[in-house]
Write a protein that holds these residues in place. Structure first.
Motif, PDB file in Angstrom:
ATOM      1  N   LEU A  37       8.012 -40.129  -2.748  1.00 19.61           N
ATOM      2  CA  LEU A  37       6.958 -40.788  -3.193  1.00 19.61           C
ATOM      3  C   LEU A  37       5.434 -40.247  -2.656  1.00 19.61           C
ATOM      4  O   LEU A  37       4.486 -40.405  -3.677  1.00 19.61           O
ATOM      5  CB  LEU A  37       7.026 -42.288  -2.921  1.00 19.61           C
ATOM      6  CG  LEU A  37       5.818 -43.276  -3.403  1.00 19.61           C
ATOM      7  CD1 LEU A  37       5.525 -43.155  -4.855  1.00 19.61           C
ATOM      8  CD2 LEU A  37       5.953 -44.601  -2.615  1.00 19.61           C
ATOM      9  N   ALA A  38       5.261 -40.112  -1.482  1.00 15.14           N
ATOM     10  CA  ALA A  38       4.130 -39.544  -0.969  1.00 15.14           C
ATOM     11  C   ALA A  38       3.891 -38.146  -1.704  1.00 15.14           C
ATOM     12  O   ALA A  38       2.519 -37.806  -2.027  1.00 15.14           O
ATOM     13  CB  ALA A  38       4.260 -39.103   0.491  1.00 15.14           C
ATOM     14  N   GLU A  39       4.699 -37.354  -1.951  1.00 19.11           N
ATOM     15  CA  GLU A  39       4.353 -36.053  -2.309  1.00 19.11           C
ATOM     16  C   GLU A  39       4.112 -36.304  -3.750  1.00 19.11           C
ATOM     17  O   GLU A  39       3.112 -35.623  -4.163  1.00 19.11           O
ATOM     18  CB  GLU A  39       5.790 -35.239  -2.441  1.00 19.11           C
ATOM     19  CG  GLU A  39       5.667 -33.749  -3.128  1.00 19.11           C
ATOM     20  CD  GLU A  39       6.810 -33.034  -2.930  1.00 19.11           C
ATOM     21  OE1 GLU A  39       7.014 -31.854  -3.550  1.00 19.11           O
ATOM     22  OE2 GLU A  39       7.840 -33.323  -2.179  1.00 19.11           O
ATOM     23  N   GLU A  40       4.686 -37.073  -4.623  1.00 20.22           N
ATOM     24  CA  GLU A  40       4.277 -37.504  -6.043  1.00 20.22           C
ATOM     25  C   GLU A  40       2.921 -38.069  -6.012  1.00 20.22           C
ATOM     26  O   GLU A  40       2.009 -37.750  -6.993  1.00 20.22           O
ATOM     27  CB  GLU A  40       5.103 -38.280  -6.670  1.00 20.22           C
ATOM     28  CG  GLU A  40       6.602 -37.862  -6.879  1.00 20.22           C
ATOM     29  CD  GLU A  40       7.631 -38.860  -7.494  1.00 20.22           C
ATOM     30  OE1 GLU A  40       7.393 -40.121  -7.698  1.00 20.22           O
ATOM     31  OE2 GLU A  40       8.830 -38.318  -7.808  1.00 20.22           O
ATOM     32  N   LEU A  41       2.738 -38.762  -5.133  1.00 21.70           N
ATOM     33  CA  LEU A  41       1.363 -39.362  -5.235  1.00 21.70           C
ATOM     34  C   LEU A  41       0.084 -38.288  -4.998  1.00 21.70           C
ATOM     35  O   LEU A  41      -0.901 -38.313  -5.425  1.00 21.70           O
ATOM     36  CB  LEU A  41       1.152 -40.536  -4.164  1.00 21.70           C
ATOM     37  CG  LEU A  41       1.901 -41.792  -4.478  1.00 21.70           C
ATOM     38  CD1 LEU A  41       1.715 -42.940  -3.188  1.00 21.70           C
ATOM     39  CD2 LEU A  41       1.232 -42.401  -5.690  1.00 21.70           C
ATOM     40  N   MET A  42       0.345 -37.659  -4.082  1.00 23.11           N
ATOM     41  CA  MET A  42      -0.518 -36.571  -3.724  1.00 23.11           C
ATOM     42  C   MET A  42      -0.554 -35.551  -4.842  1.00 23.11           C
ATOM     43  O   MET A  42      -1.615 -34.996  -5.192  1.00 23.11           O
ATOM     44  CB  MET A  42       0.028 -35.753  -2.318  1.00 23.11           C
ATOM     45  CG  MET A  42      -0.313 -36.447  -1.094  1.00 23.11           C
ATOM     46  SD  MET A  42      -1.847 -36.863  -0.574  1.00 23.11           S
ATOM     47  CE  MET A  42      -2.376 -35.465  -0.371  1.00 23.11           C
ATOM     48  N   THR A  43       0.388 -35.103  -5.379  1.00 23.22           N
ATOM     49  CA  THR A  43       0.419 -34.320  -6.721  1.00 23.22           C
ATOM     50  C   THR A  43      -0.513 -34.898  -7.856  1.00 23.22           C
ATOM     51  O   THR A  43      -1.284 -34.332  -8.294  1.00 23.22           O
ATOM     52  CB  THR A  43       1.726 -33.931  -7.146  1.00 23.22           C
ATOM     53  OG1 THR A  43       2.444 -33.615  -6.126  1.00 23.22           O
ATOM     54  CG2 THR A  43       1.756 -33.005  -8.253  1.00 23.22           C
ATOM     55  N   ALA A  44      -0.146 -36.288  -7.919  1.00 22.97           N
ATOM     56  CA  ALA A  44      -0.951 -37.038  -8.866  1.00 22.97           C
ATOM     57  C   ALA A  44      -2.606 -36.895  -8.420  1.00 22.97           C
ATOM     58  O   ALA A  44      -3.616 -36.854  -9.585  1.00 22.97           O
ATOM     59  CB  ALA A  44      -0.431 -38.340  -9.151  1.00 22.97           C
ATOM     60  N   TYR A  45      -2.831 -37.309  -7.385  1.00 20.41           N
ATOM     61  CA  TYR A  45      -4.107 -37.478  -7.205  1.00 20.41           C
ATOM     62  C   TYR A  45      -4.921 -36.110  -6.946  1.00 20.41           C
ATOM     63  O   TYR A  45      -6.092 -35.742  -7.420  1.00 20.41           O
ATOM     64  CB  TYR A  45      -4.242 -37.834  -5.665  1.00 20.41           C
ATOM     65  CG  TYR A  45      -5.754 -37.891  -4.868  1.00 20.41           C
ATOM     66  CD1 TYR A  45      -6.721 -38.979  -5.302  1.00 20.41           C
ATOM     67  CD2 TYR A  45      -6.021 -36.965  -4.026  1.00 20.41           C
ATOM     68  CE1 TYR A  45      -7.787 -38.859  -4.720  1.00 20.41           C
ATOM     69  CE2 TYR A  45      -7.312 -37.072  -3.462  1.00 20.41           C
ATOM     70  CZ  TYR A  45      -8.029 -37.790  -3.733  1.00 20.41           C
ATOM     71  OH  TYR A  45      -9.406 -37.838  -3.012  1.00 20.41           O
ATOM     72  N   ALA A  46      -4.076 -34.929  -6.691  1.00 20.77           N
ATOM     73  CA  ALA A  46      -4.764 -33.773  -6.616  1.00 20.77           C
ATOM     74  C   ALA A  46      -5.021 -33.280  -8.116  1.00 20.77           C
ATOM     75  O   ALA A  46      -5.984 -32.625  -8.514  1.00 20.77           O
ATOM     76  CB  ALA A  46      -3.960 -32.769  -6.043  1.00 20.77           C
ATOM     77  N   ILE A  47      -4.092 -33.592  -8.957  1.00 18.58           N
ATOM     78  CA  ILE A  47      -4.120 -32.972 -10.255  1.00 18.58           C
ATOM     79  C   ILE A  47      -4.964 -33.815 -11.270  1.00 18.58           C
ATOM     80  O   ILE A  47      -5.744 -33.278 -11.658  1.00 18.58           O
ATOM     81  CB  ILE A  47      -2.809 -33.075 -10.823  1.00 18.58           C
ATOM     82  CG1 ILE A  47      -1.814 -32.034 -10.226  1.00 18.58           C
ATOM     83  CG2 ILE A  47      -2.740 -32.584 -12.228  1.00 18.58           C
ATOM     84  CD1 ILE A  47      -0.371 -31.752 -10.812  1.00 18.58           C
ATOM     85  N   SER A  48      -5.120 -35.043 -11.185  1.00 19.62           N
ATOM     86  CA  SER A  48      -5.779 -36.028 -12.017  1.00 19.62           C
ATOM     87  C   SER A  48      -6.804 -36.773 -11.398  1.00 19.62           C
ATOM     88  O   SER A  48      -7.820 -36.894 -12.157  1.00 19.62           O
ATOM     89  CB  SER A  48      -4.663 -37.008 -12.992  1.00 19.62           C
ATOM     90  OG  SER A  48      -4.137 -37.770 -11.860  1.00 19.62           O
ATOM     91  N   ILE A  49      -6.745 -37.291 -10.372  1.00 20.85           N
ATOM     92  CA  ILE A  49      -7.726 -38.138  -9.925  1.00 20.85           C
ATOM     93  C   ILE A  49      -8.706 -37.475  -8.950  1.00 20.85           C
ATOM     94  O   ILE A  49     -10.037 -37.784  -9.146  1.00 20.85           O
ATOM     95  CB  ILE A  49      -6.957 -39.242  -8.955  1.00 20.85           C
ATOM     96  CG1 ILE A  49      -5.951 -40.116  -9.651  1.00 20.85           C
ATOM     97  CG2 ILE A  49      -7.946 -40.257  -8.281  1.00 20.85           C
ATOM     98  CD1 ILE A  49      -5.246 -41.060  -9.023  1.00 20.85           C
TER      99      ILE A  49
END
Length: 826
Positions: free
Chosen positions: A47-59
């Motif tokens: 979950l942490a990895e997916e959240l960081m990926t989403a934050y880095a890519i889109s947010i």
């Protein structure tokens, strides 16, 4: 993650009954299961990895792109460092903020934000000119509250006696006479052959006795180039010159000019001393003599012929010291008396409250000696100081004879003059002084005896040699400079006499009224309106005329039409010929007065840059520049069309104000009328309603008021477009010393202009006067909302004109001068 958590928690989902220890054991089991659950740990890491990926890519990229992100992070970091460094200080306010979970930014953060923020299109930023808690205004000789400018005290007119109403300094200038000490003309083989005898230099500068307790002009303030402003070149010979230049040509070969001029005061401590408040100036009036003939050999425009000159009496002049001025009543005529010691005065003059003038010159005839063909005329000038060296030099070969000898030998014509200078606008008194000086020293009339009538043929003529000789004597080293002060004393008192019983600003007001009338006499209504619009849009303007005094009058009157706005750019009412070629290429807006009296100046005016508007006062026309300033991003042709259309319609309004019967001649309410001999006045048919026309002074007052109403309409609703931004620092003394900003909403301004033109943006309380004139309109005017919208501009027709107006420095200064309490948002 949720499934793993449910599985762990379900281990403790057992009946507990009343045994509390069972509940505690269940809690322990749940915690132990969460910690030891491999499935939950793997799920959380995923979950942490997916959240960081989403934050880095889109947010994060979108957040980083926000203009405030980096600024906020930097300010919080700045505050954190300060907090750590001051950890020992107990600050209850900051502790309360931290307890609430808010991290404040450091002091001055808003100021730093406004410096780096990139505003959207349609929003402009301005810096307020007045801040609360700012340093007080300077005091002293150059302060606005000093005695440099006397107060307007109409109720106590005698207060004028405490002010110097006339000049503070007198400057004599000219070129050298071109002769050595023995009276020989310096030729090309002489040691001084390399000297430019046509160059004008300063002979002397004398401080005049004044009544002001604190002068507003020091000798150090007088620039070394003052002669370039005061000197007047010879007049171009034109057809009908005897009519055009009547009174300027004398019988003894001199061309005389009495001109007003203004010189920018470069002293950094000087303040504005004129009505507009647009910069400090040195005001001056110069009396200039140019030699254009040598007694009848070259130029014969009304000069003496040789036979009359040989038959004329010979004159001797000296300064006579008297401890007290001789008392007596002015005689009716100026004449020559038999016997020495008889006294005569010029004809008395009266101008409003001006007293009669008693001449300090006495004239007596000495019987002709044996072998002499004519009598010798002795002219004595009463002075209040002894001047033996001046008298000795004056009795030698006269300066006028020396320059005539030089010109007859092929040299250049001589130039000599005197200029009166003041740090305040005393031009009316200084002009009266020099005019009376010229009249008294040069008047040769029909009542001066048969011998003198040989000179004039029974007519009143002017002979300048006496005054020229006195001024030329001051060019010699070692003569008493006190002589000039003593010679001018009675004429300075005469110049003051009309203003003694009037408030001190009376001269400034009369100068403004006469200057405005001269401007209206030089330009018809539509060209005048075009000039006003060009001035309002802060374009480069050159005003030209062969009449130098008119240049000063017209340029100073122009600025007053901008009220309540101000002209904050280059302003030189009279540009010397040596500076004109450089100033016309000045990159910022300007108002320059350029004389058009010689061939060089005409060549300059015919080759102006394409962004300069030319105003020809002699022809009465305004030639609009082909390329206007601040037109970036606009259609130049469309902008120019809007300016010309606005000038045409506004000029018609000017015409109706100035010459109503003429401009409304097609009205069915205008019966047949005749001109009664005065310009603009009409005599209506019998039984018709009388109309009152304006004289020159009230005409300019009407036009000035109309321009003011037009500017006020442009500024209507301005305060609702302003947003004041400042930083408050609680608990700190001087909280308002941080840099403030004013944001101006240009889109809202255009919306208001459109509503005004449609009569839909009106005051809340109709009939209530919301605009009040103050002593400083630029500081208190807040953009009134008036009931009358007759002068409103519709953006559909004048959008480019309004856009250029918003880019002007005058508009920016106006917004910056507005108090924050006057704004809609602060």
């Amino acid at each position: 993650v949720r499934r793993a958590l449910v599985g762990v928690v379900s281990l403790g989902d057992q009946p507990r009954g009343r045994d509390t220890s069972v509940g505690n054991n269940v809690g322990s089991k749940v915690v132990q299961g969460i910690v030891s659950s491999t499935e939950l740990k793997v799920s959380l890491e995923k979950l942490a990895e997916e959240l960081m990926t989403a934050y880095a890519i889109s947010i994060r990229p979108e957040y980083r792109a926000h203009m405030f992100h980096e600024w906020m992070c930097g300010e919080v970091h700045r505050w954190s460092k300060k907090r750590v460094g001051a950890s020992s200080i107990n600050n209850a306010a900051e502790d309360a903020v931290l307890t609430a979970g808010i991290y404040p930014m450091s002091e001055g953060s808003i100021t730093r934000l406004m410096r780096r923020v990139e505003l959207p299109t349609g929003i402009s930023q301005h810096r307020p000119q007045r801040l609360e808690g700012s340093s007080p205004e300077p005091t002293g000789r150059f302060s606005a509250t000093s005695t440099a400018e006397c107060p307007d005290n109409a109720e106590n007119p005698t207060s004028s006696s405490q002010c110097n109403l006339n000049a503070e300094y007198a400057v004599v200038f000219g070129n050298d006479d071109g002769m050595d000490s023995t009276g020989r003309v310096l030729g090309l083989d002489s040691p001084n052959a390399n000297v430019d005898f046509g160059a004008v230099r300063r002979f002397t500068c004398v401080k005049l006795r004044g009544q002001a307790e604190e002068p507003c002009l020091d000798e150090d303030d007088i620039p070394p180039t003052i002669e370039n402003y005061a000197v007047v070149p010879p007049i171009r010979e034109l057809p009908f010159a005897n009519i055009i230049d009547e009174g300027r040509l004398t019988t003894d070969g001199w061309e005389v000019s009495l001109v007003n001029f203004m010189v920018p005061n470069s002293n950094p401590g000087a303040v504005a001393s004129d009505d507009s408040g647009d910069g400090p100036f040195i005001y001056g009036v110069s009396l200039v003599f140019n030699q254009i003939g040598d007694g009848g050999t070259e130029d014969t425009r009304g000069f003496l012929d040789q036979e009359k000159e040989q038959a004329a009496p010979k004159y001797t002049t000296e300064l006579e010291f008297v401890e007290t001025s001789a008392e007596g009543t002015s005689a009716e005529t100026n004449g020559v008396a038999d016997g020495a010691g008889s006294q005569f005065a010029t004809p008395s003059k009266s101008n409003q409250q001006q007293v009669s003038f008693l001449s300090p010159i006495t004239i007596s005839r000495q019987k002709k000696e044996e072998g002499s063909e004519t009598d010798e005329i002795l002219r004595k000038i009463r002075v209040s100081a002894e001047t033996p060296e001046f008298n000795r030099r004056l009795g030698e070969t006269r300066w006028s004879e020396r320059v005539k000898k030089r010109k007859s030998s092929g040299g250049v014509g001589a130039t000599i003059g005197i200029a009166l200078l003041s740090g305040r606008n005393s031009i009316p008194a200084m002009r009266d002084t020099l005019s009376q000086l010229f009249d008294d020293y040069t008047n040769v009339g029909t009542n001066m005896g048969d011998d003198v009538n040989i000179l004039t043929g029974g007519k009143t003529e002017r002979v300048c040699d006496l005054l020229v000789d006195i001024l030329g004597t001051l060019s010699q080293i070692g003569v008493e400079q006190e002589a000039l002060r003593c010679i001018l004393e009675p004429y300075l008192e005469y110049g003051n006499s009309r203003w003694i019983a009037r408030p001190p600003p009376g001269q400034r007001r009369e100068f403004a009224a006469i200057s405005g009338a001269e401007l209206l006499e030089s330009l018809p209504p539509i060209p005048l309106a075009l000039l006003f619009v060009t001035l309002l849009l802060e374009q480069k303007i050159i005003v030209s005329s062969r009449r130098r005094s008119l240049l000063v009058s017209a340029t100073t009157s122009l600025r007053s039409l901008l009220n309540p706005l101000t002209w904050s750019h280059l302003f030189v009412p009279l540009v010397p010929a040596s500076m004109a070629g450089d100033l016309i290429h000045y990159p910022a807006p300007f108002i320059l007065g350029v004389p058009s009296e010689d061939e060089d100046s005409m060549v300059l005016l015919n080759s102006l840059p394409d962004d300069v508007t030319l105003v020809d006062l002699d022809v009465g026309r305004v030639i609009l520049a082909s390329r206007l300033s601040n037109e970036e991003g606009m259609d130049p042709g469309m902008l120019r069309s809007q300016v010309l259309f606005l000038a045409e319609t506004l000029g018609s309004v000017f015409g109706c104000k100035m010459q109503g019967p003429t401009w409304r001649c097609d009205s069915p309410l205008r019966p047949f009328s005749q001109v009664d001999g005065k310009r603009g006045n009409r005599v209506l048919a019998e039984g018709a309603q009388s109309t009152t026309s304006f004289d020159d002074g009230s005409q300019f007052a009407a036009v000035k008021q109309l321009c003011k109403e037009f500017v006020i309409e442009l500024l209507s609703g301005t305060r609702s477009c302003c947003y004041w931004i400042e930083e408050k620092c609680p608990g700190r003394v001087g909280a308002d010393t941080h840099e403030c900003s004013v944001l101006f909403d240009e889109d809202r301004f255009f919306s208001i202009k459109r509503l005004r033109a449609e009569e839909r943006y009106m005051p809340l309380l109709m009939g209530e006067q919301l605009f009040q004139t103050s002593t400083n309109p630029a500081s208190d005017l807040d953009g009134p909302i008036g009931e009358d919208t007759i002068l409103a501009l519709n953006p559909d027709d004048f959008d480019l004109v309004l856009e250029v107006f918003l880019r002007c420095q005058g508009m920016s200064t106006f917004v910056s001068s507005m108090r924050k309490e006057r704004m809609a948002f602060w």
